[in-house]
Design an enzyme around this catalytic site. Structure first.
Site, PDB file in Angstrom:
ATOM      1  N   GLY A 230       4.716 -12.810  -3.595  1.00  0.00           N
ATOM      2  CA  GLY A 230       4.515 -11.370  -3.520  1.00  0.00           C
ATOM      3  C   GLY A 230       4.584 -10.750  -4.898  1.00  0.00           C
ATOM      4  N   GLY A 231       3.983 -11.425  -5.874  1.00  0.00           N
ATOM      5  CA  GLY A 231       4.143 -11.067  -7.283  1.00  0.00           C
ATOM      6  C   GLY A 231       3.283  -9.935  -7.772  1.00  0.00           C
TER       7      GLY A 231
ATOM      8  N   ASP B  63      -0.108 -13.019  -3.617  1.00  0.00           N
ATOM      9  CA  ASP B  63      -0.081 -11.660  -3.068  1.00  0.00           C
ATOM     10  C   ASP B  63      -1.345 -11.454  -2.234  1.00  0.00           C
ATOM     11  OD1 ASP B  63       0.324  -8.685  -2.793  1.00  0.00           O
ATOM     12  OD2 ASP B  63       1.910  -9.104  -4.236  1.00  0.00           O
TER      13      ASP B  63
ATOM     14  N   ASP C  10       0.344 -15.797   3.293  1.00  0.00           N
ATOM     15  CA  ASP C  10       1.229 -14.890   4.033  1.00  0.00           C
ATOM     16  C   ASP C  10       2.630 -15.489   3.948  1.00  0.00           C
ATOM     17  OD1 ASP C  10       2.782 -13.580   5.925  1.00  0.00           O
ATOM     18  OD2 ASP C  10       1.225 -13.569   7.464  1.00  0.00           O
TER      19      ASP C  10
ATOM     20  N   HIS D 266      13.586  -6.092  -0.116  1.00  0.00           N
ATOM     21  CA  HIS D 266      13.959  -4.722   0.263  1.00  0.00           C
ATOM     22  C   HIS D 266      12.891  -4.052   1.133  1.00  0.00           C
ATOM     23  CE1 HIS D 266      12.043  -2.515  -3.503  1.00  0.00           C
ATOM     24  NE2 HIS D 266      11.159  -3.226  -2.840  1.00  0.00           N
TER      25      HIS D 266
END
Length: 474
Positions: free
Chosen positions: A281-282, A304, A336, A356
């Site tokens: 997820g960079g 990503d 994913d 988060h």
């Protein structure tokens, strides 16, 4: 202890912190950057950004806020808190209408609001009220009645805080490219004043409605109610053509970390040549780019969504093309992170500002997928705000290497009060946007443990609440 004595202690705390700054700046024959002048990168700004300066500044901010809260009437404190929603609204307005760029082009003498309005195609009366509220909060300056100019908080000529450094002509010719090549702060302000601001307005409805008050589903957050959508946030960005802005806003969000914090948050130099770091997820790879420039012996994969990866490839071609041509950096735009992790030989998995975004059950699933793909020596580096308690931390997590029971001496709040406020703003944003959250260290340890990861180190730079947690497989 009497309240007056506490006030004196707070006063002395401010004086002590200021003395530390003064001693440091005197030794460098520098003056602290003026609030009234545009932000210019140079020795003074660099000195103000060192961990020691930031720590002292946060002490001053915390003590001044606590002193203010003590001496000010409760009603006025509540008036400020309950009507503070106008600040992000006004900030987004001046960002969308390019007021900062207009004033930069006008020069240090400023510009009359009638002329600002003409150049930005806005109503002068309304604009004057917006700028005056912001000037009251030290964002812009009113030099003379109705004559406004930029200050340190908004503009810096070529390098930018809110100012993109672009001409009005160029911005109007290609509005979609306004944020390209900037620090990302202008994009962050627009994002925060847009969907994030609107989601926050519906927090009470989401938290009190019987159908959503206990929900941990990302699609049942305040965001969906506010924007009248059933989509999750990231697909919604694509549906509404906001992906480009979001990518730059995430670059801007790196400003809440200490400079080069990621380089200090993990001993990258100790990894053998050719070791693989996977940035899960960079985003556009801005964080990985810092690591790649400092540690060219490492190989990297950035994962990503396809549209974000396409933006990232453009960034890397401009900044470090050799890394692409040599195969040292690869991009994966189809992974994913709830599905099995395709990289099975990673030395480090990096998750910055990912956990988060998600409620605990989803975070555990992400972490389990990484555990399944991990080798015995694989490390996990998790970058997120670590939310301090507003009292001393007496949990088991407080004894982990790098952890701290308290962040400030009495009579300050144990979490440094206002000096830590950004972490709590981000926390509430995660809750209203995703039903996610920033977590206390105990909560971080809990989700990692459930996914069979053991925390080995906690690292913060200076007074930053943003930390890097290193974990190994159990």
């Amino acid at each position: 202890m009497s309240t007056l004595k506490i006030l004196r202690q707070l006063h002395a705390t401010i004086g002590d912190a200021l003395s530390k700054i003064e001693t440091d700046f005197d030794a460098k024959t520098l003056d602290w950057p003026s609030l009234d002048n545009p932000h210019v990168l140079g020795p003074a700004e660099a000195a103000a950004s060192t961990p020691n300066s930031v720590e002292a500044a946060n002490i001053i901010v915390a003590a001044a806020e606590q002193l203010t809260a003590t001496v000010r009437g409760p009603a006025f404190t509540l008036f400020d808190a309950s009507m503070g929603y106008h600040l992000p609204a006004c900030l987004r307005f001046v960002e969308q209408t390019h007021i900062v760029e207009v004033l930069r082009e006008a020069g240090p003498g400023g510009l009359h609001v009638d002329d600002i309005a003409k150049k930005s195609n806005q109503d002068a009366l309304r604009l004057s009220h917006v700028l005056r509220l912001l000037a009251t909060h030290h964002i812009f300056r009113e030099l003379k009645p109705n004559i406004f100019t930029n200050n340190r908080r908004v503009a810096s000529g070529v390098s930018s805080i809110i100012d993109t450094g672009k001409s009005i002509v160029d911005i109007m010719a290609d509005p979609a490219a306004k944020y390209d090549g900037t620090s990302g702060m202008a994009a962050f302000i627009d994002m925060a004043g847009d969907e994030m601001f609107k989601a926050a307005a519906y927090m009470t409805e989401a938290y009190t409605d019987a159908e959503t008050k206990h929900s941990l589903l990302p699609e049942r957050a305040a965001f969906q109610r506010a924007l009248n959508t059933t989509s999750l946030y990231f697909p919604w960005l694509e549906e509404t053509n906001r992906v480009r802005r979001f990518g730059m806003a995430m670059l801007g969000s790196s400003l809440w970390e200490a400079p080069d914090a990621i380089l200090q948050g993990f001993p990258w130099a100790t990894l053998p040549k050719g070791s693989l770091m996977v940035d899960v997820g960079g985003g556009i790879g801005s964080l990985a780019l810092k690591i790649a420039k400092a540690h060219p012996h490492l190989h990297m994969v950035i994962q990503d969504r396809p549209m974000v990866i396409a933006m990232g490839e453009g960034l890397w071609k401009a900044e470090l093309p050799d890394a692409i041509s040599s195969g040292r950096i690869k991009f994966q735009g189809s992974h994913d992170f709830f599905e099995p992790q395709p990289c099975k030989d990673a030395s480090v998995f990096l998750l910055r500002a990912i956990c988060h975004d998600w409620p605990d059950p989803f975070v555990v699933k992400i972490l389990k997928r990484l555990h399944e793909a991990a080798l015995p020596h694989t490390k996990l580096v998790l970058g997120d705000h670590i939310i301090p308690y507003a009292c001393p931390d007496d949990t088991d997590a407080s004894v982990l290497p790098g952890a701290a029971r308290t962040l400030a001496p009495a009579p300050l709040l144990a979490n440094l009060g206002r000096g830590s406020a950004v972490a709590y703003w981000v926390d509430m944003t995660m809750q209203t946007m995703f039903n996610g959250q920033e977590r206390t260290l105990s909560q971080i340890v809990s989700v990692l443990t459930e996914a069979r990861w053991r925390v080995t180190n906690v690292h913060r730079v200076g007074a930053s609440r943003f930390g890097h947690i290193t974990a190994e497989i159990m």
